[in-house]
Design a protein around this motif. Structure first.
Motif, PDB file in Angstrom:
ATOM      1  N   GLN A  68       0.692  -1.207   0.160  1.00  0.00           N
ATOM      2  CA  GLN A  68       0.023   0.160   0.105  1.00  0.00           C
ATOM      3  C   GLN A  68       0.956   1.292   0.102  1.00  0.00           C
ATOM      4  O   GLN A  68       0.573   2.399  -0.834  1.00  0.00           O
ATOM      5  N   LEU A  69       2.025   1.356   0.762  1.00  0.00           N
ATOM      6  CA  LEU A  69       2.821   2.363   0.982  1.00  0.00           C
ATOM      7  C   LEU A  69       3.572   2.515  -0.294  1.00  0.00           C
ATOM      8  O   LEU A  69       4.042   3.877  -0.733  1.00  0.00           O
ATOM      9  N   ALA A  70       4.065   1.418  -1.005  1.00  0.00           N
ATOM     10  CA  ALA A  70       4.684   1.481  -2.179  1.00  0.00           C
ATOM     11  C   ALA A  70       4.048   2.170  -3.433  1.00  0.00           C
ATOM     12  O   ALA A  70       4.526   2.886  -4.343  1.00  0.00           O
ATOM     13  N   ASP A  71       2.794   1.636  -3.539  1.00  0.00           N
ATOM     14  CA  ASP A  71       1.807   2.274  -4.543  1.00  0.00           C
ATOM     15  C   ASP A  71       1.667   3.840  -4.402  1.00  0.00           C
ATOM     16  O   ASP A  71       1.927   4.442  -5.425  1.00  0.00           O
ATOM     17  N   ALA A  72       1.387   4.188  -2.990  1.00  0.00           N
ATOM     18  CA  ALA A  72       1.319   5.547  -2.907  1.00  0.00           C
ATOM     19  C   ALA A  72       2.503   6.283  -3.159  1.00  0.00           C
ATOM     20  O   ALA A  72       2.434   7.525  -3.722  1.00  0.00           O
ATOM     21  N   ALA A  73       3.823   5.620  -2.565  1.00  0.00           N
ATOM     22  CA  ALA A  73       4.956   6.574  -2.834  1.00  0.00           C
ATOM     23  C   ALA A  73       5.374   6.497  -4.278  1.00  0.00           C
ATOM     24  O   ALA A  73       5.624   7.779  -4.710  1.00  0.00           O
ATOM     25  N   ASN A  74       5.323   5.430  -5.238  1.00  0.00           N
ATOM     26  CA  ASN A  74       5.467   5.573  -6.503  1.00  0.00           C
ATOM     27  C   ASN A  74       4.514   6.632  -7.188  1.00  0.00           C
ATOM     28  O   ASN A  74       5.211   7.321  -7.957  1.00  0.00           O
ATOM     29  N   ALA A  75       3.334   6.671  -6.786  1.00  0.00           N
ATOM     30  CA  ALA A  75       2.457   7.512  -7.682  1.00  0.00           C
ATOM     31  C   ALA A  75       2.828   9.062  -7.198  1.00  0.00           C
ATOM     32  O   ALA A  75       3.058  10.015  -7.950  1.00  0.00           O
ATOM     33  N   ALA A  76       3.092   9.362  -5.787  1.00  0.00           N
ATOM     34  CA  ALA A  76       3.541  10.663  -5.276  1.00  0.00           C
ATOM     35  C   ALA A  76       4.742  11.078  -5.955  1.00  0.00           C
ATOM     36  O   ALA A  76       5.185  12.433  -6.777  1.00  0.00           O
ATOM     37  N   LEU A  77       6.000  10.194  -6.365  1.00  0.00           N
ATOM     38  CA  LEU A  77       7.191  10.368  -6.607  1.00  0.00           C
ATOM     39  C   LEU A  77       7.030  10.650  -8.322  1.00  0.00           C
ATOM     40  O   LEU A  77       7.947  11.386  -8.839  1.00  0.00           O
ATOM     41  N   GLY A  78       6.163   9.885  -8.892  1.00  0.00           N
ATOM     42  CA  GLY A  78       5.778  10.157 -10.238  1.00  0.00           C
ATOM     43  C   GLY A  78       5.377  11.479 -10.604  1.00  0.00           C
ATOM     44  O   GLY A  78       5.474  12.028 -11.575  1.00  0.00           O
ATOM     45  N   ASP A  79       4.418  11.692  -9.854  1.00  0.00           N
ATOM     46  CA  ASP A  79       3.958  13.416  -9.729  1.00  0.00           C
ATOM     47  C   ASP A  79       4.764  14.228  -9.735  1.00  0.00           C
ATOM     48  O   ASP A  79       4.960  15.377 -10.417  1.00  0.00           O
ATOM     49  N   ASP A  81       7.923  14.175 -10.095  1.00  0.00           N
ATOM     50  CA  ASP A  81       9.109  14.117 -11.078  1.00  0.00           C
ATOM     51  C   ASP A  81       8.346  14.744 -12.425  1.00  0.00           C
ATOM     52  O   ASP A  81       9.044  15.467 -13.133  1.00  0.00           O
ATOM     53  N   ALA A  82       7.054  14.320 -12.721  1.00  0.00           N
ATOM     54  CA  ALA A  82       6.542  14.934 -13.870  1.00  0.00           C
ATOM     55  C   ALA A  82       6.476  16.594 -13.872  1.00  0.00           C
ATOM     56  O   ALA A  82       6.770  17.093 -14.718  1.00  0.00           O
ATOM     57  N   VAL A  83       6.256  17.105 -12.640  1.00  0.00           N
ATOM     58  CA  VAL A  83       6.057  18.627 -12.275  1.00  0.00           C
ATOM     59  C   VAL A  83       7.726  19.192 -12.565  1.00  0.00           C
ATOM     60  O   VAL A  83       7.817  20.243 -13.241  1.00  0.00           O
ATOM     61  N   ALA A  84       8.581  18.310 -12.010  1.00  0.00           N
ATOM     62  CA  ALA A  84      10.095  19.028 -11.866  1.00  0.00           C
ATOM     63  C   ALA A  84      10.276  18.998 -13.406  1.00  0.00           C
ATOM     64  O   ALA A  84      11.050  19.809 -13.945  1.00  0.00           O
ATOM     65  N   SER A  85       9.919  17.902 -14.192  1.00  0.00           N
ATOM     66  CA  SER A  85      10.240  18.013 -15.683  1.00  0.00           C
ATOM     67  C   SER A  85       9.502  19.067 -16.488  1.00  0.00           C
ATOM     68  O   SER A  85      10.363  19.634 -17.205  1.00  0.00           O
ATOM     69  N   HIS A  86       8.326  19.338 -15.960  1.00  0.00           N
ATOM     70  CA  HIS A  86       7.739  20.452 -16.814  1.00  0.00           C
ATOM     71  C   HIS A  86       8.298  21.729 -16.462  1.00  0.00           C
ATOM     72  O   HIS A  86       8.765  22.719 -17.257  1.00  0.00           O
ATOM     73  N   LEU A  87       8.965  21.906 -15.101  1.00  0.00           N
ATOM     74  CA  LEU A  87       9.584  23.074 -14.630  1.00  0.00           C
ATOM     75  C   LEU A  87      11.060  23.359 -15.508  1.00  0.00           C
ATOM     76  O   LEU A  87      11.511  24.219 -15.844  1.00  0.00           O
ATOM     77  N   ARG A  88      11.615  22.038 -15.662  1.00  0.00           N
ATOM     78  CA  ARG A  88      12.902  21.927 -16.173  1.00  0.00           C
ATOM     79  C   ARG A  88      12.757  22.426 -17.876  1.00  0.00           C
ATOM     80  O   ARG A  88      13.709  22.985 -18.446  1.00  0.00           O
ATOM     81  N   LEU A  89      11.672  21.923 -18.443  1.00  0.00           N
ATOM     82  CA  LEU A  89      11.525  22.435 -19.761  1.00  0.00           C
ATOM     83  C   LEU A  89      10.997  23.693 -20.095  1.00  0.00           C
ATOM     84  O   LEU A  89      11.105  24.183 -21.267  1.00  0.00           O
ATOM     85  N   ALA A  90      10.688  24.597 -18.926  1.00  0.00           N
ATOM     86  CA  ALA A  90      10.006  25.678 -19.093  1.00  0.00           C
ATOM     87  C   ALA A  90      11.205  26.754 -19.686  1.00  0.00           C
ATOM     88  O   ALA A  90      12.250  26.887 -19.321  1.00  0.00           O
ATOM     89  N   GLY A  91      10.904  27.332 -21.065  1.00  0.00           N
ATOM     90  CA  GLY A  91      11.881  28.226 -21.573  1.00  0.00           C
ATOM     91  C   GLY A  91      12.958  27.611 -22.262  1.00  0.00           C
ATOM     92  O   GLY A  91      13.950  28.455 -22.805  1.00  0.00           O
ATOM     93  N   ARG A  92      13.034  26.385 -22.456  1.00  0.00           N
ATOM     94  CA  ARG A  92      14.310  25.618 -23.225  1.00  0.00           C
ATOM     95  C   ARG A  92      13.669  24.386 -24.006  1.00  0.00           C
ATOM     96  O   ARG A  92      12.828  23.862 -23.689  1.00  0.00           O
ATOM     97  N   THR A  93      14.853  24.012 -24.873  1.00  0.00           N
ATOM     98  CA  THR A  93      14.534  22.701 -25.644  1.00  0.00           C
ATOM     99  C   THR A  93      14.696  21.427 -24.917  1.00  0.00           C
ATOM    100  O   THR A  93      15.404  21.299 -24.046  1.00  0.00           O
ATOM    101  N   ALA A  94      13.711  20.485 -25.268  1.00  0.00           N
ATOM    102  CA  ALA A  94      13.820  19.108 -24.553  1.00  0.00           C
ATOM    103  C   ALA A  94      14.070  18.226 -25.721  1.00  0.00           C
ATOM    104  O   ALA A  94      13.155  18.251 -26.995  1.00  0.00           O
ATOM    105  N   THR A  95      14.823  17.280 -25.506  1.00  0.00           N
ATOM    106  CA  THR A  95      15.256  16.119 -26.698  1.00  0.00           C
ATOM    107  C   THR A  95      14.386  14.923 -26.246  1.00  0.00           C
ATOM    108  O   THR A  95      14.486  14.407 -24.928  1.00  0.00           O
ATOM    109  N   LEU A  96      13.738  14.323 -27.107  1.00  0.00           N
ATOM    110  CA  LEU A  96      13.005  13.027 -26.702  1.00  0.00           C
ATOM    111  C   LEU A  96      13.255  11.983 -28.073  1.00  0.00           C
ATOM    112  O   LEU A  96      13.187  12.210 -29.125  1.00  0.00           O
ATOM    113  N   ARG A  97      13.879  11.062 -27.374  1.00  0.00           N
ATOM    114  CA  ARG A  97      14.239   9.897 -28.123  1.00  0.00           C
ATOM    115  C   ARG A  97      13.408   8.727 -28.351  1.00  0.00           C
ATOM    116  O   ARG A  97      12.858   8.328 -27.091  1.00  0.00           O
ATOM    117  N   ILE A  98      13.214   8.383 -29.612  1.00  0.00           N
ATOM    118  CA  ILE A  98      11.843   7.505 -29.893  1.00  0.00           C
ATOM    119  C   ILE A  98      12.319   6.275 -30.760  1.00  0.00           C
ATOM    120  O   ILE A  98      13.033   6.391 -31.699  1.00  0.00           O
TER     121      ILE A  98
END
Length: 323
Positions: A68-79, A81-98
């Motif tokens: 139960q704690l692992a599911d909650a922790a992974n969801a919180a850390l994922g959120d 990380d996503a917000v941090a990625s958005h902040l890092r991308l603000a005003g600069r270029t991001a490279t995505l490899r597909i």
């Protein structure tokens, strides 16, 4: 009970240990020692007053409370990380490899990419194509588009679109005008690729029995098979999303018979242990949106293209009438 800020590192260590269910592997990921990981976990267990892992000779296993704690922790850390990625991308270029199949990139993805680039000008794409399954390690691509059953070890899959198979050929292929029913298609030269479903499966779905298929022209890439059909080498069994631009341009026409539902579908995939970056999540959302659009965009043309084409087309001098 609120977690004191000093215990947040312990929660992060616990999330890694829960993901691996192995203290040594978590320690390797976090650049710690296994004893340090164990210390953080025990500290968290002491605060919460519950056992998070069962310890035994062969390793550790999450308890019900630990899961139960692992599911909650992974969801919180994922959120986070996503917000941090958005902040890092603000005003600069991001490279995505597909990574994706050449056939899908050529016929489906590339015609649509201008729409993504116009909407997300800060993202730079690095697209790898090939038929081999790519490893999603730290040096490899972050996101893939795969054609398959939808479940791969260590990957999270997002369904994009299903597929179907039907026969196509160039409208200039000799003998095509005489084709009125599925059985007659076997009289044409046939083109095949290395797909698991082929002509034999399609003829069976079309209700054609007792048919001996002739020797075929074979290609290891469905793009090459489509191009061979365009140039009149023979009739090909096409995947709908690969054949669509050729059908729209009337380079290929569909032959009589049913559409056979494909065993495999298209999926966007990424490593299960690592949440997609903001750029990757944006691309996944865009792929799902594009998958709902059946028609493939055609290349843009200048407004005066027709006028230029008329000027560039040589004309045949008219003969003077004899008087």
């Amino acid at each position: 009970m609120s977690l004191r800020p000093a215990l947040l590192p312990a929660l992060g260590v616990f999330a890694a240990a829960a993901r691996h269910q192995n203290f040594a592997h978590a320690a390797e990921e976090l650049h710690l020692t296994a004893s340090a990981v164990s210390h953080h976990v025990r500290k968290l267990e002491g605060l919460l007053g519950v056992v998070l892992f069962h310890r035994h000779a062969r390793g550790v296993q999450l308890t019900t409370e630990g899961r139960q704690l692992a599911d909650a922790a992974n969801a919180a850390l994922g959120d986070i990380d996503a917000v941090a990625s958005h902040l890092r991308l603000a005003g600069r270029t991001a490279t995505l490899r597909i990574t994706t199949l050449h056939s899908l990139a050529y016929c489906w993805l590339l015609p649509r990419l201008p729409r993504f680039c116009a909407r997300h000008p800060h993202v730079r794409l690095h697209v790898d194509t090939g038929i081999a399954l790519t490893r999603f390690d730290d040096e490899g691509p972050e996101l893939g588009i795969r054609h398959g059953p939808g479940h791969w070890a260590g990957l999270t899959s997002h369904h994009l679109m299903d597929d179907e198979l039907f026969p196509v050929a160039s409208p200039a292929l000799p003998g095509i005008d005489a084709i009125q029913e599925p059985r007659q298609i076997a009289q044409l030269p046939l083109v095949t690729d290395l797909a698991l479903q082929g002509w034999r499966d399609w003829f069976r779905a079309a209700g054609v029995r007792g048919l001996r298929l002739p020797p075929m022209h074979s290609f290891n890439d469905s793009t090459d098979a489509m191009r061979a059909a365009v140039y009149g080498v023979g009739a090909a069994l096409a995947r709908r999303h690969v054949a669509q631009p050729y059908l729209q341009r009337y380079e290929l026409v569909r032959l009589p018979g049913p559409a056979l539902k494909a065993r495999f579908s298209y999926y966007a995939v990424h490593p299960a242990h690592r949440p997609p970056s903001a750029a990757a999540q944006t691309f996944i959302d865009w792929l799902k949106e594009e998958a709902r659009d059946e028609r493939t965009p055609l290349p843009p043309m200048p407004d005066d293209f027709l006028g230029r084409a008329a000027l560039a087309t040589p004309t045949t001098p008219q003969r003077r009438e004899r008087r």
